[in-house]
Design a protein around this motif. Structure first.
Motif, mmCIF file in Angstrom:
data_model
loop_
_atom_site.group_PDB
_atom_site.id
_atom_site.type_symbol
_atom_site.label_atom_id
_atom_site.label_comp_id
_atom_site.label_asym_id
_atom_site.label_seq_id
_atom_site.Cartn_x
_atom_site.Cartn_y
_atom_site.Cartn_z
ATOM 1 N N HIS A 132 7.256 20.114 2.357
ATOM 2 C CA HIS A 132 6.333 21.214 2.626
ATOM 3 C C HIS A 132 7.037 22.519 2.301
ATOM 4 N N ASN A 133 6.384 23.390 1.536
ATOM 5 C CA ASN A 133 6.909 24.725 1.259
ATOM 6 C C ASN A 133 5.772 25.718 1.104
ATOM 7 N N ASP A 134 6.033 26.958 1.485
ATOM 8 C CA ASP A 134 5.099 28.064 1.296
ATOM 9 C C ASP A 134 5.490 28.777 0.003
ATOM 10 N N LEU A 135 4.701 28.585 -1.042
ATOM 11 C CA LEU A 135 5.037 29.137 -2.356
ATOM 12 C C LEU A 135 4.766 30.631 -2.474
ATOM 13 N N ASN A 136 4.318 31.252 -1.398
ATOM 14 C CA ASN A 136 4.186 32.704 -1.362
ATOM 15 C C ASN A 136 5.529 33.379 -1.088
ATOM 16 N N ASP A 137 6.504 32.612 -0.663
ATOM 17 C CA ASP A 137 7.844 33.093 -0.355
ATOM 18 C C ASP A 137 8.768 32.688 -1.507
ATOM 19 N N PRO A 138 9.306 33.658 -2.265
ATOM 20 C CA PRO A 138 10.140 33.328 -3.430
ATOM 21 C C PRO A 138 11.307 32.392 -3.108
ATOM 22 N N GLU A 139 11.901 32.532 -1.931
ATOM 23 C CA GLU A 139 12.997 31.645 -1.547
ATOM 24 C C GLU A 139 12.503 30.203 -1.391
ATOM 25 N N GLN A 140 11.302 30.030 -0.853
ATOM 26 C CA GLN A 140 10.749 28.689 -0.687
ATOM 27 C C GLN A 140 10.295 28.090 -2.021
ATOM 28 N N VAL A 141 9.949 28.927 -2.978
ATOM 29 C CA VAL A 141 9.642 28.418 -4.322
ATOM 30 C C VAL A 141 10.885 27.749 -4.891
ATOM 31 N N THR A 142 12.024 28.431 -4.785
ATOM 32 C CA THR A 142 13.285 27.861 -5.254
ATOM 33 C C THR A 142 13.622 26.593 -4.486
ATOM 34 N N LYS B 155 2.475 20.639 -0.581
ATOM 35 C CA LYS B 155 2.794 19.440 0.195
ATOM 36 C C LYS B 155 2.904 18.265 -0.762
ATOM 37 N N LEU B 156 3.962 17.514 -0.600
ATOM 38 C CA LEU B 156 4.110 16.237 -1.293
ATOM 39 C C LEU B 156 4.256 15.189 -0.207
ATOM 40 N N MET C 218 0.889 -1.150 0.000
ATOM 41 C CA MET C 218 0.000 0.000 0.000
ATOM 42 C C MET C 218 0.934 1.208 0.000
ATOM 43 N N ALA C 219 1.283 1.655 -1.169
ATOM 44 C CA ALA C 219 2.161 2.805 -1.323
ATOM 45 C C ALA C 219 1.459 3.800 -2.232
ATOM 46 N N CYS C 220 1.508 5.075 -1.842
ATOM 47 C CA CYS C 220 0.834 6.101 -2.633
ATOM 48 C C CYS C 220 1.519 7.440 -2.425
ATOM 49 N N TYR C 221 1.138 8.389 -3.270
ATOM 50 C CA TYR C 221 1.599 9.757 -3.075
ATOM 51 C C TYR C 221 0.407 10.693 -3.191
ATOM 52 N N HIS C 222 0.559 11.852 -2.591
ATOM 53 C CA HIS C 222 -0.437 12.914 -2.706
ATOM 54 C C HIS C 222 0.345 14.215 -2.855
ATOM 55 N N ALA C 223 0.229 14.827 -4.021
ATOM 56 C CA ALA C 223 0.908 16.086 -4.329
ATOM 57 C C ALA C 223 -0.143 17.171 -4.434
ATOM 58 N N LYS C 224 0.063 18.260 -3.685
ATOM 59 C CA LYS C 224 -0.941 19.315 -3.741
ATOM 60 C C LYS C 224 -0.332 20.690 -3.506
ATOM 61 N N VAL C 225 -0.956 21.673 -4.137
ATOM 62 C CA VAL C 225 -0.729 23.082 -3.838
ATOM 63 C C VAL C 225 -2.109 23.644 -3.516
ATOM 64 N N MET C 226 -2.245 24.119 -2.302
ATOM 65 C CA MET C 226 -3.548 24.578 -1.829
ATOM 66 C C MET C 226 -3.779 26.049 -2.179
ATOM 67 N N GLU C 227 -4.998 26.505 -1.975
ATOM 68 C CA GLU C 227 -5.373 27.879 -2.329
ATOM 69 C C GLU C 227 -4.499 28.919 -1.648
ATOM 70 N N ASP C 228 -3.970 28.586 -0.467
ATOM 71 C CA ASP C 228 -3.137 29.543 0.267
ATOM 72 C C ASP C 228 -1.670 29.503 -0.163
ATOM 73 N N GLY C 229 -1.333 28.690 -1.203
ATOM 74 C CA GLY C 229 0.030 28.637 -1.716
ATOM 75 C C GLY C 229 0.932 27.649 -1.008
ATOM 76 N N ILE C 230 0.385 26.837 -0.131
ATOM 77 C CA ILE C 230 1.185 25.825 0.557
ATOM 78 C C ILE C 230 1.279 24.589 -0.322
#
Length: 84
Positions: free
Chosen positions: A47-57, A34-35, A20-32
């Motif tokens: 986990h990264n906050d994509l509202n922060d340019p450094e965290q996007v990188t 999670k993989l 039972m192996a799976c993945y869940h990849a998401k970007v939520m409305e608030d820009g968070i």
């Protein structure tokens, strides 16, 4: 401008009785972003906050590094253990 969301999930071996192996990849409305990767024994989450340019990188670099490591492991197993 409204940000797009992303929500993809899948079983890695949907027909396997041993796994039972799976993945869940998401970007939520608030820009968070999670993989999450789960198996029978546990899970990891990137986990990264994509509202922060450094965290996007950082998110892009994490995902690139993980993908590269997976391909390298796949190549090794194919070469060393796949005997047809």
């Amino acid at each position: 401008m409204e940000k797009q969301t992303y929500n993809e999930k899948n079983f890695l071996l949907p027909d396997s009785p041993r796994s039972m192996a799976c993945y869940h990849a998401k970007v939520m409305e608030d820009g968070i972003m999670k993989l999450t990767i789960h198996d029978c024994k546990g899970s990891i989450q990137l986990h990264n906050d994509l509202n922060d340019p450094e965290q996007v990188t950082e998110a892009i670099n994490k995902l690139y590094s993980l993908a590269s490591g997976i391909v390298e492991l796949q190549d090794f197993i194919t070469q060393e253990y796949l005997h047809e």
